[in-house]
Each structure stands twice: as structure tokens, then as C-alpha cells.
Motif scaffolding. Structure first.
Motif, mmCIF file in Angstrom:
data_model
loop_
_atom_site.group_PDB
_atom_site.id
_atom_site.type_symbol
_atom_site.label_atom_id
_atom_site.label_comp_id
_atom_site.label_asym_id
_atom_site.label_seq_id
_atom_site.Cartn_x
_atom_site.Cartn_y
_atom_site.Cartn_z
ATOM 1 N N TYR A 10 -3.493 136.519 -22.588
ATOM 2 C CA TYR A 10 -3.363 135.674 -23.788
ATOM 3 C C TYR A 10 -4.594 134.787 -23.951
ATOM 4 O O TYR A 10 -5.110 134.619 -25.062
ATOM 5 C CB TYR A 10 -2.104 134.818 -23.690
ATOM 6 C CG TYR A 10 -1.755 134.112 -24.979
ATOM 7 C CD1 TYR A 10 -0.967 134.736 -25.938
ATOM 8 C CD2 TYR A 10 -2.224 132.827 -25.248
ATOM 9 C CE1 TYR A 10 -0.648 134.093 -27.124
ATOM 10 C CE2 TYR A 10 -1.915 132.182 -26.432
ATOM 11 C CZ TYR A 10 -1.122 132.821 -27.365
ATOM 12 O OH TYR A 10 -0.827 132.194 -28.554
ATOM 13 N N ALA A 11 -5.071 134.218 -22.861
ATOM 14 C CA ALA A 11 -6.223 133.307 -22.925
ATOM 15 C C ALA A 11 -7.483 134.029 -23.387
ATOM 16 O O ALA A 11 -8.325 133.442 -24.086
ATOM 17 C CB ALA A 11 -6.459 132.667 -21.560
ATOM 18 N N LEU A 12 -7.638 135.291 -23.020
ATOM 19 C CA LEU A 12 -8.801 136.055 -23.467
ATOM 20 C C LEU A 12 -8.800 136.224 -24.983
ATOM 21 O O LEU A 12 -9.849 136.287 -25.618
ATOM 22 C CB LEU A 12 -8.820 137.435 -22.787
ATOM 23 C CG LEU A 12 -9.169 137.440 -21.301
ATOM 24 C CD1 LEU A 12 -8.965 138.821 -20.707
ATOM 25 C CD2 LEU A 12 -10.603 136.977 -21.080
ATOM 26 N N GLY A 13 -7.598 136.295 -25.554
ATOM 27 C CA GLY A 13 -7.516 136.467 -27.006
ATOM 28 C C GLY A 13 -7.400 135.166 -27.763
ATOM 29 O O GLY A 13 -7.850 135.060 -28.904
ATOM 30 N N GLU A 14 -6.757 134.142 -27.165
ATOM 31 C CA GLU A 14 -6.507 132.891 -27.882
ATOM 32 C C GLU A 14 -6.428 131.725 -26.908
ATOM 33 O O GLU A 14 -5.347 131.197 -26.628
ATOM 34 C CB GLU A 14 -5.182 133.018 -28.655
ATOM 35 C CG GLU A 14 -4.916 131.900 -29.637
ATOM 36 C CD GLU A 14 -5.843 131.957 -30.836
ATOM 37 O OE1 GLU A 14 -6.984 131.473 -30.700
ATOM 38 O OE2 GLU A 14 -5.444 132.481 -31.876
ATOM 39 N N PRO A 15 -7.556 131.282 -26.349
ATOM 40 C CA PRO A 15 -7.510 130.192 -25.363
ATOM 41 C C PRO A 15 -7.037 128.870 -25.954
ATOM 42 O O PRO A 15 -6.464 128.047 -25.246
ATOM 43 C CB PRO A 15 -8.956 130.106 -24.873
ATOM 44 C CG PRO A 15 -9.788 130.715 -25.966
ATOM 45 C CD PRO A 15 -8.930 131.786 -26.567
ATOM 46 N N ARG A 16 -7.262 128.668 -27.273
ATOM 47 C CA ARG A 16 -6.905 127.380 -27.878
ATOM 48 C C ARG A 16 -5.417 127.083 -27.799
ATOM 49 O O ARG A 16 -5.007 125.923 -27.683
ATOM 50 C CB ARG A 16 -7.332 127.353 -29.348
ATOM 51 C CG ARG A 16 -8.820 127.326 -29.593
ATOM 52 C CD ARG A 16 -9.085 127.270 -31.085
ATOM 53 N NE ARG A 16 -8.534 128.420 -31.784
ATOM 54 C CZ ARG A 16 -8.400 128.515 -33.105
ATOM 55 N NH1 ARG A 16 -8.764 127.496 -33.871
ATOM 56 N NH2 ARG A 16 -7.909 129.599 -33.660
ATOM 57 N N TYR A 17 -4.584 128.117 -27.909
ATOM 58 C CA TYR A 17 -3.147 127.900 -28.032
ATOM 59 C C TYR A 17 -2.376 128.263 -26.772
ATOM 60 O O TYR A 17 -1.147 128.379 -26.815
ATOM 61 C CB TYR A 17 -2.603 128.691 -29.227
ATOM 62 C CG TYR A 17 -3.148 128.195 -30.552
ATOM 63 C CD1 TYR A 17 -2.862 126.922 -31.007
ATOM 64 C CD2 TYR A 17 -3.952 129.012 -31.340
ATOM 65 C CE1 TYR A 17 -3.359 126.458 -32.220
ATOM 66 C CE2 TYR A 17 -4.456 128.567 -32.561
ATOM 67 C CZ TYR A 17 -4.154 127.290 -32.992
ATOM 68 O OH TYR A 17 -4.650 126.839 -34.195
ATOM 69 N N LEU A 18 -3.075 128.455 -25.661
ATOM 70 C CA LEU A 18 -2.376 128.755 -24.411
ATOM 71 C C LEU A 18 -1.502 127.579 -23.991
ATOM 72 O O LEU A 18 -0.364 127.766 -23.535
ATOM 73 C CB LEU A 18 -3.397 129.086 -23.315
ATOM 74 C CG LEU A 18 -2.813 129.415 -21.934
ATOM 75 C CD1 LEU A 18 -1.894 130.627 -22.012
ATOM 76 C CD2 LEU A 18 -3.932 129.653 -20.927
ATOM 77 N N ALA A 19 -2.010 126.366 -24.150
ATOM 78 C CA ALA A 19 -1.225 125.177 -23.779
ATOM 79 C C ALA A 19 0.028 125.063 -24.640
ATOM 80 O O ALA A 19 1.111 124.722 -24.143
ATOM 81 C CB ALA A 19 -2.083 123.919 -23.924
ATOM 82 N N LEU A 20 -0.105 125.360 -25.935
ATOM 83 C CA LEU A 20 1.061 125.329 -26.832
ATOM 84 C C LEU A 20 2.134 126.301 -26.349
ATOM 85 O O LEU A 20 3.329 125.969 -26.315
ATOM 86 C CB LEU A 20 0.634 125.687 -28.254
ATOM 87 C CG LEU A 20 1.757 125.883 -29.270
ATOM 88 C CD1 LEU A 20 2.477 124.569 -29.538
ATOM 89 C CD2 LEU A 20 1.220 126.477 -30.573
ATOM 90 N N LEU A 21 1.711 127.495 -25.981
ATOM 91 C CA LEU A 21 2.650 128.504 -25.493
ATOM 92 C C LEU A 21 3.379 128.022 -24.245
ATOM 93 O O LEU A 21 4.611 128.111 -24.154
ATOM 94 C CB LEU A 21 1.886 129.802 -25.205
ATOM 95 C CG LEU A 21 2.664 130.928 -24.511
ATOM 96 C CD1 LEU A 21 3.814 131.403 -25.380
ATOM 97 C CD2 LEU A 21 1.728 132.090 -24.182
ATOM 98 N N MET A 22 2.645 127.484 -23.279
ATOM 99 C CA MET A 22 3.254 127.067 -22.017
ATOM 100 C C MET A 22 4.164 125.846 -22.191
ATOM 101 O O MET A 22 5.236 125.771 -21.583
ATOM 102 C CB MET A 22 2.162 126.775 -20.987
ATOM 103 C CG MET A 22 1.385 128.016 -20.559
ATOM 104 S SD MET A 22 2.457 129.384 -20.055
ATOM 105 C CE MET A 22 3.318 128.661 -18.655
ATOM 106 N N VAL A 23 3.751 124.885 -23.012
ATOM 107 C CA VAL A 23 4.606 123.714 -23.267
ATOM 108 C C VAL A 23 5.885 124.139 -23.965
ATOM 109 O O VAL A 23 6.986 123.656 -23.645
ATOM 110 C CB VAL A 23 3.838 122.667 -24.101
ATOM 111 C CG1 VAL A 23 4.792 121.577 -24.607
ATOM 112 C CG2 VAL A 23 2.714 122.046 -23.292
ATOM 113 N N SER A 24 5.764 125.057 -24.901
ATOM 114 C CA SER A 24 6.943 125.560 -25.609
ATOM 115 C C SER A 24 7.921 126.222 -24.645
ATOM 116 O O SER A 24 9.141 125.991 -24.720
ATOM 117 C CB SER A 24 6.498 126.552 -26.691
ATOM 118 O OG SER A 24 7.613 127.053 -27.397
ATOM 119 N N ILE A 25 7.407 127.026 -23.734
ATOM 120 C CA ILE A 25 8.270 127.688 -22.748
ATOM 121 C C ILE A 25 8.939 126.654 -21.851
ATOM 122 O O ILE A 25 10.152 126.730 -21.580
ATOM 123 C CB ILE A 25 7.452 128.689 -21.903
ATOM 124 C CG1 ILE A 25 6.935 129.826 -22.779
ATOM 125 C CG2 ILE A 25 8.313 129.259 -20.770
ATOM 126 C CD1 ILE A 25 5.945 130.730 -22.076
#
Length: 434
Positions: A10-25
Motif C-alpha cells: 500500500y505504501a508503495l502506491g499511496e504513502p500519504r494515506y497509510l496512516a489514515l488506513l491504520m488509524v481507521s483499522i
């Protein structure tokens, strides 16, 4: 290992929103724990009709639902389609299904954050589905087996999906691109129909190809991901088409929207209204621009129209004899029209294109025989595409997939796709930003 690999993917494709994904989970993980804990506390207090624990549980559940939908709606409305976080529509729906199932008591909450995070971020289906319910992979997340047989079978399915994407979808998309470059007002009516059919096959092989690749990779990893397409262009109605197309999304809306609203159990008028709600939400899920709403409302009208004809018994007329082909012809006429509404984001350009399809908008500087030239250039691809929309290739694959010659063909196709990707560069999946 799978979670770490998926996060890197995921980070290779969209590093900006990795934190959003993890916080959401993380937030949804904690929420589900409290939902089930509160349910246990409620069971201890059976004397009260609605205990304080149940009220707290309900408020927590509603807050979680609003929060998940709110984040998705924010990016859909504010950021625009080009700026959507990768896979946000898909992983949001997976987290919603998990929360709803836990709240209903249909699924036990997951105590392991790693397992829940792996379920959401699993790289084969993270970007474009299929939309998987937690119950479908729960056992596999805890224990699964790997073997040479599952590796080989998964790679076969992956290669078929890759072939559909690279050698069919991307190539057929060139015809649609040519028409866009030419200008909609400068194409003939036959070319408008030809390009619409090409786009219809392009979006099918693109999305179906991705789904097959996801299923294949899932099998390699020991997971059985759900089927997402079932020969939709062999359907006999729009209703039947969308039972076969993006099956996991249709199942999600049926289970969490249509049935809770009453389904078809409360009379025809209520059923029509429930279908309207489903198709409005489906259109919004795909995008917030006017063309998606037009697409969704057109499909709703067609489905309601088909329901009324079916109630009058018209569908029985076309079930036997030579008339059986008419429903298929009807589908191949209306579906390309709906896909044009899906594809053309500018409503004024959409009006021009539909006008050229039906001859109601005057053409400007149309090249003589433009449709014949296009047919000459793309006839083989279109022919293969039509065949691939039927069960012919699928039946042949199932029969011969273990044959050594079939394996050699698949290996050849795999490296041919790799070569095409190397030559042509990146060509993202059409659902890459949904």
C-alpha cells in the motif's frame, strides 16, 4: 508477514494515506471490542427492556458507522476522484460489514489486531476488491495450508486475469481513446456504438481481470476469496446482469441496505423505493459527479421497467424458440448506453455522445467510413472479446487447465503480458481510485 507485506504494498502506491488506513483499522478494532463487551453486559441485565448498556452500545455503533461513512464521503466530495486514497471505498465497506455483523451478533469480534488488520489490508484485494466479509476468511487467517497444488492453481487464475487486463482491456481501451481524441461530435453513429461496445468490454476485462488476479493470489496465500463476476454479458436482463457483475458489492448492498429497508416483502411501491435507495447509494459509491447519478438512475429505471414487464408475464414469451435471443440483444443494446453514462464525466459531452449514438445530434467533420477503419483495426480484438464474454473460454480452461499444452500457453501469456507492461508502461486498473 502478510500484514507487513500488505502495508509495504500500500505504501508503495499511496504513502500519504497509510496512516489514515491504520488509524481507521485501529479505531474500528477497538469499537468492535466494546460492542461485544457491551452486549455481554446487556445479557446480564435481562430485567430491563432496554438497559443503559444497550443504549451505549447503540450510540457507539452509530458513531462508528457515521465516522466510517463520513471519512469516505469527505474524500468523495472534497478531494475529487483523482485524490481518493487507494481502495478507500473497498476497505471502508469491509470494515462496515465487520462492525455491522458484530453488532448484530452474527460474527464474533476479533481479539487479534494483527488478524483484523490483515483482513482489511490483504494486498490481493485491498485496492479493488472483491469485498470480503470477515466470516469468509476468519478461519483462514488463523490457520491455512500451502501446497504446490494451490500455488500452481493460484498462478493459473492470476495469469488468466493478467491476460484479460493487459491483452484485452488495455488494447480495447485504445478504441475508446481514439474516439475521445477525435471528439464525440466528429464520429459517426456506427463508430459511436462500436466504441461504446469496446468500452463495455474494456471495463469488464479490466475489473474482471483484477478480480481474477486477486482470487489467484489469494489462493497462492491459502485464502478462498469470493467470486466477483459470473458471465454478466450472458445475462438476459439488466437485473440479471447486476446479479452477475461485481457480485460482492451487490451482495453488500443487498445485505446491509436493501433487506433492512424491507426488500421486496412490503409491496411493489416499497420495493421500488428500496431499489431507488440502493442504486442512489451505488451511484454515490462510484463517484459524486452527475454522470454517475445519471448512470445509477438509468439502471434503476430499467430494472423497475423489467419488473413490471415480468409481472405482466412478458418475460415468458422470450424463454423458448428463436425469441430467446431477443433478451440478449436487448442487453447488448442497453448496457453499452449505460456504460457511456458511466464513462463520460462531462454532462454536455455525454449529451453529444448519446446524441451521436441515436443520431439526434448533428455531426461535425465526420471522416468517411470511420467505423469501417476502426472495425478493420480492432476486429480481432473485438471478436476475441465477444468470445471471452461467453462461457466458451471458461469451459475450455476448466477442461484443459491441467494439460501440459495449456500450462505452456499460460506461461507464454504471462511473459507476453510482462513484455507488454514493459513496453507500454503503467496502465492503472479502472477501479484503481474508487
Amino acid at each position: 508477514m502478510l500484514l507487513a507485506g500488505s502495508l509495504i504494498f500500500y505504501a508503495l502506491g499511496e504513502p500519504r494515506y497509510l496512516a489514515l488506513l491504520m488509524v481507521s483499522i485501529l479505531v474500528n478494532y477497538i469499537t468492535a471490542l466494546h460492542l461485544e463487551q457491551s452486549a455481554r453486559q446487556k445479557d446480564k441485565d435481562k430485567r430491563q427492556k432496554k438497559s443503559k448498556y444497550e443504549k451505549r452500545r447503540c450510540r457507539l455503533f452509530l458513531a462508528a458507522i457515521i465516522g466510517n461513512i463520513g471519512i469516505l464521503a469527505f474524500f468523495k466530495a472534497v478531494s475529487g476522484e483523482a485524490e481518493l486514497p487507494l481502495g478507500i471505498s473497498f476497505y471502508t465497506f469491509q470494515m462496515l460489514s465487520y462492525l455491522i455483523d458484530v453488532y448484530r451478533g452474527e460474527q464474533r469480534r476479533e481479539t487479534s489486531f494483527v488478524r483484523l488488520a490483515t483482513y482489511v489490508t490483504m494486498f490481493p484485494q485491498l485496492i479493488s476488491g472483491p469485498i470480503v466479509s470477515y466470516g469468509e476468511v476468519r478461519d483462514s487467517l488463523q490457520q491455512r495450508k500451502f501446497s504446490a497444488e494451490t500455488l500452481e492453481e493460484g498462478m493459473k487464475v492470476f495469469t488468466v486475469g493478467l491476460t484479460f487486463k493487459v491483452l484485452l482491456a488495455d488494447r480495447l481501451g485504445l478504441l475508446w481513446h481514439d474516439v475521445q481524441v477525435t471528439g464525440f461530435e466528429s464520429i459517426s453513429t456506427p463508430l459511436a456504438w462500436l466504441a461504446a461496445i469496446a468500452y463495455s468490454m474494456k471495463i469488464y476485462f479490466d475489473f474482471y481481470g483484477y478480480s481474477l488476479m486477486a482470487v489467484g493470489l489469494g489462493r497462492v496465500l491459502g485464502f478462498e476469496l469470493p467470486e466477483n463476476f459470473r458471465m454478466p454479458y450472458m445475462a438476459r436482463s439488466v437485473r440479471d446482469f447486476y446479479r452477475r457483475w461485481h457480485i460482492t458489492l451487490g451482495r453488500w448492498f443487498c445485505r446491509y441496505v436493501y433487506i433492512p429497508l424491507g426488500g421486496n416483502r412490503m409491496g411493489e411501491l416499497r420495493t421500488v423505493c428500496n431499489l431507488l435507495a440502493v442504486w442512489m447509494l451505488t451511484a454515490i459509491w462510484h463517484g459524486g459527479t452527475a454522470n454517475f447519478l445519471i448512470w445509477g438512475m438509468l439502471l434503476w429505471l430499467l430494472i423497475v421497467f423489467e419488473r413490471q414487464l415480468s409481472a405482466l408475464g412478458f418475460d415468458r414469451i422470450f424463454q423458448k424458440g428463436p425469441l430467446k435471443v431477443i433478451p440478449h440483444l436487448y442487453l447488448w443494446i442497453v448496457i453499452p448506453v449505460t456504460w457511456v453514462c458511466f464513462a463520460v464525466g462531462d454532462v454536455s459531452q455525454l449529451q453529444i455522445y448519446l446524441g451521436r449514438m441515436f443520431g439526434t445530434v448533428e455531426a461535425v467533420s465526420v471522416g468517411a467510413g470511420d467505423w469501417a477503419k476502426a472495425l478493420q483495426n480492432y476486429r480481432y480484438l473485438l471478436g476475441i472479446g465477444v468470445i471471452a464474454c461467453t462461457p466458451v473460454l471458461q469451459k475450455g480452461y476448466k477442461r484443459w487447465k491441467d494439460n501440459i499444452f495449456c500450462k505452456l500457453i499460460l506461461v507464454t501469456l504471462f511473459w507476453l503480458c510482462v513484455w507488454r507492461l514493459q513496453v507500454e508502461g503503467q496502465n492503472p486498473f479502472m477501479y484503481f481510485r474508487f
